[in-house]
Design a protein around this motif. Structure first.
Motif, PDB file in Angstrom:
ATOM      1  N   SER D  11       0.807  -1.206   0.000  1.00  0.00           N
ATOM      2  CA  SER D  11       0.000   0.000   0.000  1.00  0.00           C
ATOM      3  C   SER D  11       0.849   1.269   0.000  1.00  0.00           C
ATOM      4  O   SER D  11       0.549   2.224  -0.688  1.00  0.00           O
ATOM      5  CB  SER D  11      -0.921  -0.043   1.211  1.00  0.00           C
ATOM      6  OG  SER D  11      -1.068   1.207   1.766  1.00  0.00           O
ATOM      7  N   ARG D  12       1.954   1.247   0.775  1.00  0.00           N
ATOM      8  CA  ARG D  12       2.784   2.448   0.831  1.00  0.00           C
ATOM      9  C   ARG D  12       3.401   2.747  -0.532  1.00  0.00           C
ATOM     10  O   ARG D  12       3.442   3.883  -0.984  1.00  0.00           O
ATOM     11  CB  ARG D  12       3.867   2.262   1.885  1.00  0.00           C
ATOM     12  CG  ARG D  12       4.734   3.492   2.033  1.00  0.00           C
ATOM     13  CD  ARG D  12       5.602   3.400   3.250  1.00  0.00           C
ATOM     14  NE  ARG D  12       4.834   3.211   4.458  1.00  0.00           N
ATOM     15  CZ  ARG D  12       5.322   3.434   5.693  1.00  0.00           C
ATOM     16  NH1 ARG D  12       6.540   3.867   5.820  1.00  0.00           N
ATOM     17  NH2 ARG D  12       4.598   3.224   6.747  1.00  0.00           N
ATOM     18  N   HIS D  13       3.845   1.669  -1.197  1.00  0.00           N
ATOM     19  CA  HIS D  13       4.392   1.839  -2.539  1.00  0.00           C
ATOM     20  C   HIS D  13       3.367   2.416  -3.489  1.00  0.00           C
ATOM     21  O   HIS D  13       3.654   3.289  -4.296  1.00  0.00           O
ATOM     22  CB  HIS D  13       4.852   0.477  -3.073  1.00  0.00           C
ATOM     23  CG  HIS D  13       6.315   0.275  -2.938  1.00  0.00           C
ATOM     24  ND1 HIS D  13       6.872  -0.351  -1.860  1.00  0.00           N
ATOM     25  CD2 HIS D  13       7.336   0.647  -3.744  1.00  0.00           C
ATOM     26  CE1 HIS D  13       8.193  -0.371  -2.009  1.00  0.00           C
ATOM     27  NE2 HIS D  13       8.494   0.232  -3.130  1.00  0.00           N
ATOM     28  N   GLN D  14       2.129   1.895  -3.364  1.00  0.00           N
ATOM     29  CA  GLN D  14       1.079   2.367  -4.276  1.00  0.00           C
ATOM     30  C   GLN D  14       0.778   3.836  -4.054  1.00  0.00           C
ATOM     31  O   GLN D  14       0.615   4.594  -4.998  1.00  0.00           O
ATOM     32  CB  GLN D  14      -0.178   1.540  -4.067  1.00  0.00           C
ATOM     33  CG  GLN D  14      -0.022   0.137  -4.596  1.00  0.00           C
ATOM     34  CD  GLN D  14      -1.158  -0.748  -4.171  1.00  0.00           C
ATOM     35  OE1 GLN D  14      -2.054  -0.300  -3.458  1.00  0.00           O
ATOM     36  NE2 GLN D  14      -1.129  -1.981  -4.593  1.00  0.00           N
ATOM     37  N   ARG D  15       0.723   4.207  -2.751  1.00  0.00           N
ATOM     38  CA  ARG D  15       0.472   5.618  -2.434  1.00  0.00           C
ATOM     39  C   ARG D  15       1.531   6.494  -3.098  1.00  0.00           C
ATOM     40  O   ARG D  15       1.249   7.514  -3.687  1.00  0.00           O
ATOM     41  CB  ARG D  15       0.511   5.848  -0.923  1.00  0.00           C
ATOM     42  CG  ARG D  15      -0.559   5.148  -0.162  1.00  0.00           C
ATOM     43  CD  ARG D  15      -1.804   6.001  -0.086  1.00  0.00           C
ATOM     44  NE  ARG D  15      -2.950   5.141  -0.229  1.00  0.00           N
ATOM     45  CZ  ARG D  15      -4.171   5.566  -0.534  1.00  0.00           C
ATOM     46  NH1 ARG D  15      -4.400   6.838  -0.737  1.00  0.00           N
ATOM     47  NH2 ARG D  15      -5.169   4.726  -0.653  1.00  0.00           N
ATOM     48  N   LEU D  16       2.784   6.038  -2.961  1.00  0.00           N
ATOM     49  CA  LEU D  16       3.884   6.798  -3.538  1.00  0.00           C
ATOM     50  C   LEU D  16       3.734   6.890  -5.056  1.00  0.00           C
ATOM     51  O   LEU D  16       3.944   7.937  -5.660  1.00  0.00           O
ATOM     52  CB  LEU D  16       5.207   6.132  -3.166  1.00  0.00           C
ATOM     53  CG  LEU D  16       6.425   7.056  -3.212  1.00  0.00           C
ATOM     54  CD1 LEU D  16       6.308   8.130  -2.150  1.00  0.00           C
ATOM     55  CD2 LEU D  16       7.704   6.252  -3.050  1.00  0.00           C
ATOM     56  N   GLY D  53      -4.666  14.708  -3.500  1.00  0.00           N
ATOM     57  CA  GLY D  53      -5.124  13.752  -4.502  1.00  0.00           C
ATOM     58  C   GLY D  53      -4.915  12.314  -4.047  1.00  0.00           C
ATOM     59  O   GLY D  53      -5.776  11.451  -4.232  1.00  0.00           O
ATOM     60  N   THR D  54      -3.773  12.057  -3.412  1.00  0.00           N
ATOM     61  CA  THR D  54      -3.479  10.703  -2.939  1.00  0.00           C
ATOM     62  C   THR D  54      -4.441  10.300  -1.826  1.00  0.00           C
ATOM     63  O   THR D  54      -4.830   9.141  -1.712  1.00  0.00           O
ATOM     64  CB  THR D  54      -2.028  10.623  -2.433  1.00  0.00           C
ATOM     65  OG1 THR D  54      -1.189  11.218  -3.417  1.00  0.00           O
ATOM     66  CG2 THR D  54      -1.597   9.206  -2.202  1.00  0.00           C
ATOM     67  N   TRP D  55      -4.848  11.294  -1.024  1.00  0.00           N
ATOM     68  CA  TRP D  55      -5.843  11.005   0.008  1.00  0.00           C
ATOM     69  C   TRP D  55      -7.179  10.607  -0.643  1.00  0.00           C
ATOM     70  O   TRP D  55      -7.906   9.734  -0.140  1.00  0.00           O
ATOM     71  CB  TRP D  55      -6.036  12.249   0.895  1.00  0.00           C
ATOM     72  CG  TRP D  55      -7.181  12.157   1.837  1.00  0.00           C
ATOM     73  CD1 TRP D  55      -7.464  11.126   2.689  1.00  0.00           C
ATOM     74  CD2 TRP D  55      -8.232  13.104   2.026  1.00  0.00           C
ATOM     75  NE1 TRP D  55      -8.611  11.390   3.395  1.00  0.00           N
ATOM     76  CE2 TRP D  55      -9.106  12.603   3.008  1.00  0.00           C
ATOM     77  CE3 TRP D  55      -8.521  14.363   1.458  1.00  0.00           C
ATOM     78  CZ2 TRP D  55     -10.238  13.289   3.442  1.00  0.00           C
ATOM     79  CZ3 TRP D  55      -9.635  15.045   1.889  1.00  0.00           C
ATOM     80  CH2 TRP D  55     -10.488  14.502   2.870  1.00  0.00           C
ATOM     81  N   LEU D  56      -7.490  11.215  -1.778  1.00  0.00           N
ATOM     82  CA  LEU D  56      -8.812  11.019  -2.376  1.00  0.00           C
ATOM     83  C   LEU D  56      -8.904   9.778  -3.254  1.00  0.00           C
ATOM     84  O   LEU D  56      -9.980   9.207  -3.400  1.00  0.00           O
ATOM     85  CB  LEU D  56      -9.181  12.246  -3.216  1.00  0.00           C
ATOM     86  CG  LEU D  56      -9.532  13.491  -2.411  1.00  0.00           C
ATOM     87  CD1 LEU D  56      -9.651  14.692  -3.333  1.00  0.00           C
ATOM     88  CD2 LEU D  56     -10.836  13.278  -1.677  1.00  0.00           C
TER      89      LEU D  56
END
Lengths: 103, 309, 103, 168
Positions: D11-16, D53-56
């Protein structure tokens, strides 16, 4: 006939419509439309009559109008809140005098 | 040709104003009023006032329209069975008074237009002074250099309007925005539109120093983000105002006053801004406060909290 | 007018024709859904043509790229709002007035 | 797509990944608006925009290849051209040749970007409109203007599958 004259005439017509609407409107929301239209008419008048349309743009009236637009939205927001509250309390969104006049 | 376009816009304004006033349904009136505001923006652009066009489109049409729609929805929620009727008052005096008012405006305007004028003495003085401020956009320059007290008070008026409205929203229980399910398209729209809107707001803010734009336009655009987040349930209206909302709310007023007073302390006149960086600082703080005030007015609430979704 | 301006004028006019067709469709088509077809598709083609016309007039890659962005955002807004309106109508609000949006 | 098991780990990678994608697009638009003047503000704005945007966004970013995106854009442009001309012709035709109908289409695409792209582009193809999604988000209800419209839906689906290099 040039641009300044044209927009002065438009401002006059809009102001007239606004005054008329303000008088005949029963619902307070309609009165707000009318007041806002009157305000816009005056804004147009200020810019058109400053003579900036036919020469170099004059920043002073434009800055004044910019302030005016923000003040207008502030006043409208407060008026709308008052209107909703009035409706909540009395079930009517008209002024007392207006109802008397209707009877 | 140009005059024909102006005449067309002017005619459109008059017709739209008339329709707004005289239409049968209130909802239709609101929609027409928004269209009127957008046409006003066109008129400003034609009159060589792009700053006003931006402000009118964002604040005059956008924010005012949104506020009116919210108020209308509250009215309908309160008494759904009785949609507001267009009760019109009859008045024999209305037409003469309106004609008189229009005539008055026309006389004033035409008098001013045709009057002989010293060719912009004040205007030229302003323009020569503006060169020293480093602001390419004369409107922003005038707002911050010559009429900075007005601009400060303008922010104060907006805040006062919110505080006044807040006492009127009163004690009613805030019904949270109902969850709309997770509509995939809405999520995608938000993820695209909101970052972009933030970018555009910052652009408008900075652009304000040399071309059309400024704190008010940027604040209104930023407020649109908040409205979208409320409508989609990501932000919820709250009854309590926390520090996270309260501080940004007064930030514009606070920073502007502090910088202005600092000038006084350092021996300069009150509100004399010492450099371009203070302009950016003040404009940024004002943008944040303006956006938040508008969003809270839209939400009809004292505070905001994160939605559950 | 040189040749590029003529082409731009033609493209802009064509764009206006598609806007007109979209509006005619909005008025003539039988139900909400068919009207949405007219609005999304014809108006987006109209917007594309207007953007192309303006890009030709500006003859600047930066302006062209911005116009392209505007078109994409227009597409996004049109398709999402069409989907939401259709969904709203599909869930039994077809004949509902704007009043009962939140039921 | 057996990624669901290690969803949390990645998940962290995807967020990045999301943040980088959004950031670079925003920065590009900033440069379009302002040129390289005041780039510091653009970096700042793009960073804030990317954060929010990453939050949304939801779901994982799907990898796509630039040349395939270009080809997809060509397909999309062509189809929306056809769609616009088609509907304009029907609107202006005196006899109004439309036969509206509803059809259900089960999407084989995974959730996230592919489905969103599919649902949003259907409305711009000739004669089709995405009218509704069921609660699971797999069954797309399509409104069509003429009987042959559904062909373009299946064609679009295979294009989206190809764009994101998914197994058909």
């Amino acid at each position: 006939m040039n641009t300044a004259w044209l927009f002065v005439i438009v401002a006059a017509l809009l102001f007239g419509i606004g005054v008329y609407g303000l008088i005949i409107a029963g619902h307070l929301l309609r009165k707000l439309f009318a007041i806002n239209i009157m305000g816009n008419a005056i804004f147009i008048l200020m810019v058109a009559a400053s003579g900036s349309l036919d020469g170099s743009p004059d920043a002073l009236p434009q800055a004044l109008v910019l302030t005016g637009i923000v003040i207008a939205v502030s006043a409208t927001a407060f008026a709308l809140a008052l209107m909703v509250r009035l409706y909540q309390l009395t079930g009517k969104a008209t002024l007392q005098d207006d109802e008397d006049a209707d009877d | 040709m140009n005059l024909a376009i102006d005449a067309l816009i002017g005619l459109g304004l008059v017709i739209l104003a008339w329709q707004t006033i005289s239409g049968r349904s209130l909802f239709r009136g609101i929609v027409l009023f928004v269209v009127f505001g957008l046409t006003m923006a066109l008129a400003w652009a034609r009159m060589g006032a792009p700053d006003l066009a931006l402000a009118e489109a964002a604040i005059g049409a956008g924010v005012t329209g949104a506020l009116m729609l919210v108020a209308y929805r509250r009215l309908v929620q309160l008494h759904p069975e009785e949609p507001a009727q267009p009760n019109r008052r009859r008045s024999r005096l209305a037409l003469p008074i309106a004609a008189l008012a229009a005539g008055l405006v026309a006389v004033i305007g035409l008098g001013a237009v045709s009057a002989e004028r010293e060719p912009g003495m004040a205007g030229l003085a302003v323009m020569s002074e503006l060169a020293d401020t480093g602001l390419g956009n004369p409107i922003t320059g005038v707002l911050l250099k010559f009429r900075n007290l007005d601009t400060l008070l303008e922010v104060a008026v907006l805040l006062a309007a919110f505080l006044a409205a807040r006492t009127v929203f009163a004690d009613e229980e805030k019904s949270p925005t109902p969850p709309r399910g997770d509509l995939p398209l809405v999520g995608a729209l938000l993820a695209i539109i909101i970052p972009l809107t933030i970018l555009v707001a910052v652009h408008l803010l900075l652009a304000g120093s040399r071309e059309p734009g400024g704190a008010f336009q940027a604040g209104a655009v930023l407020a649109a983000c908040g409205v979208l987040l409320i409508l989609s349930g990501r932000l919820q209206p709250a009854t309590r105002m926390g520090l996270a909302v309260g501080l940004p709310l007064v930030l514009g007023l606070l920073v502007f006053s502090l910088v202005g007073l600092a000038a006084l302390v350092m021996g300069a006149p009150l509100l004399a801004l010492p450099g371009l960086w203070t302009v950016y600082l003040i404009e940024t703080a004002m943008m944040i406060s303006i956006a938040l005030t508008l969003v809270l007015l839209f939400a009809g609430a004292s505070g905001l909290r994160r939605g559950d979704s | 007018m040189n040749i590029v301006e003529w082409i731009a004028a033609g493209v802009l006019t064509l764009g206006a024709v598609f806007y007109l067709a979209g509006t005619v469709g909005l008025l003539r088509f039988p139900d909400v859904y068919s009207r949405l077809h007219a609005l999304t598709k014809a108006d987006n083609l109209g917007l594309l043509l207007v953007c192309v016309g303006l890009g030709l007039l500006a003859a600047d890659w930066q302006v062209g790229a911005l116009l392209g962005t505007i078109w994409l955002l227009g597409l996004l807004a049109a398709t999402v709002s069409a989907h939401l309106i259709a969904r709203h109508a599909r869930h039994g609000h077809g004949q509902a007035t704007t009043n009962s949006e939140e039921s | 797509m057996a990624r669901n098991s290690d969803m949390n780990a990645a998940s962290r990678h995807q967020r990045l990944g999301w943040a980088l994608q959004i950031f670079s697009i925003l920065l590009l638009i900033w440069v379009l608006l302002n040129g390289f003047y005041q780039l510091w503000a653009g970096l700042f704005a793009a960073a804030i925009g990317a954060g929010i945007g990453t939050w949304l966004v939801s779901g994982q970013p799907h990898p796509w290849k630039p040349h395939r995106l270009l080809a997809f854009a060509g397909f999309f442009l062509w189809e929306s051209l056809k769609g616009g001309i088609d509907v304009a012709w029907r609107a202006l035709h005196p006899s109004l040749p439309v036969e509206p109908f509803f059809a259900r289409h089960r999407m084989s695409l995974p959730p996230g970007q592919p489905r969103t792209l599919m649902v949003s582009t259907v409305s711009l193809l000739p004669g089709t409109l995405s009218a509704d999604l069921d609660d699971t988000g797999t069954i797309l209800e399509v409104h069509g203007l003429m009987p042959e419209a559904m062909d373009s839906v299946t064609r679009l689906e295979s294009w989206v599958t190809w764009l994101f290099s998914l197994d058909p």
